[in-house]
Design an enzyme around this catalytic site. Structure first.
Site, PDB file in Angstrom:
ATOM      1  N   LYS A 231      17.178  -0.345  -4.085  1.00 18.57           N
ATOM      2  CA  LYS A 231      18.248   0.571  -3.717  1.00 18.57           C
ATOM      3  C   LYS A 231      17.665   1.742  -2.932  1.00 18.57           C
ATOM      4  CE  LYS A 231      17.445   4.407  -6.126  1.00 18.57           C
ATOM      5  NZ  LYS A 231      17.355   5.760  -5.513  1.00 18.57           N
TER       6      LYS A 231
ATOM      7  N   SER B 177       0.826  -1.204   0.000  1.00 20.44           N
ATOM      8  CA  SER B 177       0.000   0.000   0.000  1.00 20.44           C
ATOM      9  C   SER B 177       0.862   1.256   0.000  1.00 20.44           C
ATOM     10  CB  SER B 177      -0.929   0.004   1.226  1.00 20.44           C
ATOM     11  OG  SER B 177      -0.181  -0.110   2.432  1.00 20.44           O
TER      12      SER B 177
ATOM     13  N   ARG C  23      -0.958  -2.415   6.188  1.00 24.94           N
ATOM     14  CA  ARG C  23      -1.862  -2.209   7.320  1.00 24.94           C
ATOM     15  C   ARG C  23      -3.161  -1.520   6.917  1.00 24.94           C
ATOM     16  NH1 ARG C  23       2.014   0.120  12.189  1.00 24.94           N
ATOM     17  NH2 ARG C  23       3.809  -1.254  11.866  1.00 24.94           N
TER      18      ARG C  23
ATOM     19  N   HIS D  44      22.504   5.029  -9.273  1.00 27.90           N
ATOM     20  CA  HIS D  44      22.207   5.424 -10.654  1.00 27.90           C
ATOM     21  C   HIS D  44      23.442   5.944 -11.391  1.00 27.90           C
ATOM     22  CE1 HIS D  44      18.208   4.820  -9.472  1.00 27.90           C
ATOM     23  NE2 HIS D  44      17.744   6.044  -9.438  1.00 27.90           N
TER      24      HIS D  44
ATOM     25  N   HIS E 243      16.642   0.556 -10.729  1.00 26.94           N
ATOM     26  CA  HIS E 243      15.856   0.569 -11.971  1.00 26.94           C
ATOM     27  C   HIS E 243      16.591   1.200 -13.146  1.00 26.94           C
ATOM     28  CE1 HIS E 243      14.762   4.657 -10.522  1.00 26.94           C
ATOM     29  NE2 HIS E 243      14.577   4.926 -11.795  1.00 26.94           N
TER      30      HIS E 243
ATOM     31  N   LEU F 246       6.041   3.166  -3.552  1.00 25.37           N
ATOM     32  CA  LEU F 246       6.789   2.404  -4.551  1.00 25.37           C
ATOM     33  C   LEU F 246       5.864   1.493  -5.348  1.00 25.37           C
ATOM     34  CD1 LEU F 246       9.490   1.365  -5.790  1.00 25.37           C
ATOM     35  CD2 LEU F 246       9.544  -0.320  -3.938  1.00 25.37           C
TER      36      LEU F 246
END
Length: 486
Positions: free
Chosen positions: A158, A18, A50, A250, A188, A21
């Site tokens: 990360k 929830s 939760r 990155h 990513h 991300l």
């Protein structure tokens, strides 16, 4: 290699289901995978958290696909959404409570009894790293880290740790529950199509790679600028800063791919090994790094508040939202080719690119630029003669643009990397040794910080960042505004 209908059933369990991300990245990626028909007939996606009832979670999931999201711009087809929704479940509970895990284990058994074939098991650890000790210990205690009918894997986001020492502690926690071949440490950026194409561009063609060395290059520039703020991440960001948030991962990933030697083969081990070797070769003088923080300004015509005015940020914060630095690659190929890097938030435009600047009387006449985002592509800056009787030259660009050659075939980075996890492919993930090497380099800089400078929101950073490169007789490149917009 992709996960497909022939690959067998699976259960994907998302810790932090929830959270932001999942909302911004994971659920849109799962939709895209479903849209391309790469999911088997039998699977279950179990989000945990939760907050929600099952019905409330469905609304949250739908909103994650239909809201304004720079990571997911295309329309959502109702039939695909409804098909995916049938496989979505929400398991409510507190993941700091050991009973949560025994209950989750029973819940997975219940799904099997109700018709989900027993199969592979993938965990996505989308929770703060402060919870890792509790989460991983209880996964192991409840034997969730083993699937009775297939493989079990885990995805870690990360940044891993806040320095080399803490990264090693976290790694010890993770590897006490999962083996190295089960662990996928995700950054990513390694899934971005253009960044992956750098390797193809360099090593599968015979034109440019022989010229990318100290004999021909004056220097390299990497710019990763964002035209937006930290948003609601004040508490996390103030404890982290730009250098640790994106520099350690990155930026070093881009630098490694731009300058590493060609691997001996296409195996995971060879590819990751060359990246590690490159990172270990890096050096930088702590005095050659500028830290910045955005002050109030104007971004794209709209007033922007200062970083210190953001929610959950102390009024006297010295946290960096920008950094610029000069890095040396200590190998034979790029000896005496400095790399200038700048990255930050609330800057003039959203842009990530790598530029190889060639030598010459005017070194900025010939530049090879790889645009990672947006308008992904590769461009070569050349000087050509203007039509007419007189010899007059002007800069022009030869371009390869993804959206023109491969229209409608875009793959989001998360979509690609989730597919790689299903396939068991580690090439574009980090192993523990790589993470530790990255932190070792960043630690050497962050332990000897220079003062934080201020820059107006909507600018290209503090004046000290310009002085950093100009003292060497060089200048930051102006981004080409028409890049892949033909």
């Amino acid at each position: 290699m992709i996960y497909s209908k022939e690959s067998g059933p699976f259960a994907l369990i998302i810790f932090g289901g929830s959270g932001d991300l999942s909302y911004q990245k994971i659920y849109p990626a799962l939709y895209d995978i479903a849209e391309k028909g790469h999911l088997p007939e039998d699977y279950a996606i179990i989000a945990t958290g939760r907050k929600y009832t099952q019905e409330e979670f469905y609304n949250f999931f739908e909103h994650s696909l239909t809201s304004d999201n720079r990571h997911h711009k295309h329309s959502v087809e109702n039939a695909i959404f409804k098909s995916l929704e049938k496989h979505m479940y929400f398991y409510q509970g507190d993941n700091t409570d050991p009973n949560f895990y025994t209950g989750l284990s029973k819940y997975l058994d219940k799904l099997v009894k109700e018709g989900l074939p027993c199969g592979n098991r993938l965990f996505y650890a989308g929770v703060p790293q402060s919870l890792y000790q509790t989460v991983f210990a209880n996964i192991k205690k409840s034997r969730l880290n083993k699937s009775p009918c297939g493989w079990a894997r885990v995805v870690i986001e990360k940044p891993i740790g806040e320095d080399e020492a803490s990264a090693k502690k976290l790694d010890k926690i993770i590897t006490s529950t999962f083996t190295e071949d089960q662990i996928f440490r995700l950054d990513h950026y390694l899934g971005k199509e253009t960044l992956e194409n750098v390797l193809v561009f360099r090593f599968k063609n015979n034109i440019f790679e022989p010229m990318l060395n100290g004999n021909n290059l004056d220097h390299i520039q990497i710019t990763s600028s964002e035209d937006f703020s930290i948003a609601k991440r004040g508490k996390f960001y103030n404890a982290t800063g730009a250098l640790k948030d994106v520099g350690q991962n990155h930026i070093l990933q881009m630098l490694a791919i731009a300058t590493m030697e060609q691997p001996k083969d296409d195996s995971d081990e060879a590819m990751i090994g060359e990246r590690i070797k490159l990172v270990k070769s890096l050096t930088a003088n702590p005095k050659d790094i500028v830290y910045g923080q955005y002050a109030a300004g104007v971004v794209h015509g709209k007033d922007a508040i200062a970083y210190r005015q953001e929610a959950s940020v102390p009024k006297d914060s010295q946290t960096d939202t920008f950094f610029a630095m000069k890095v040396n690659v200590n190998n034979e190929r790029f000896k005496n080719v400095p790399v200038y890097i700048r990255a930050g938030k609330q800057m003039a435009m959203w842009l990530t690119e790598i530029s190889y600047v060639f030598k010459g009387k005017d070194p900025y006449r010939n530049v090879l630029t790889i645009r990672v985002q947006p308008n992904e592509g590769i461009a070569v800056k050349l000087f050509t003669k203007k039509p007419g009787l007189e010899i007059k030259v002007e800069p022009t660009y030869m371009q390869f643009c993804y959206k023109h050659y491969f229209p409608g075939e875009a793959f989001d980075a998360y979509e690609k990397l989730v597919q790689d996890v299903f396939a068991g492919r580690h090439t574009f993930f980090n192993i523990s040794k790589e993470v530790e090497a990255q932190w070792r380099f960043i630690d050497s800089l962050s332990k000897n910080r220079t003062p934080t400078r201020f820059y107006k929101a909507g600018s290209w950073g503090p004046k000290e960042a310009f002085a950093l490169i100009e003292k060497d007789g060089r200048k930051w490149l102006e981004p080409y505004p028409a890049f892949c917009q033909i």
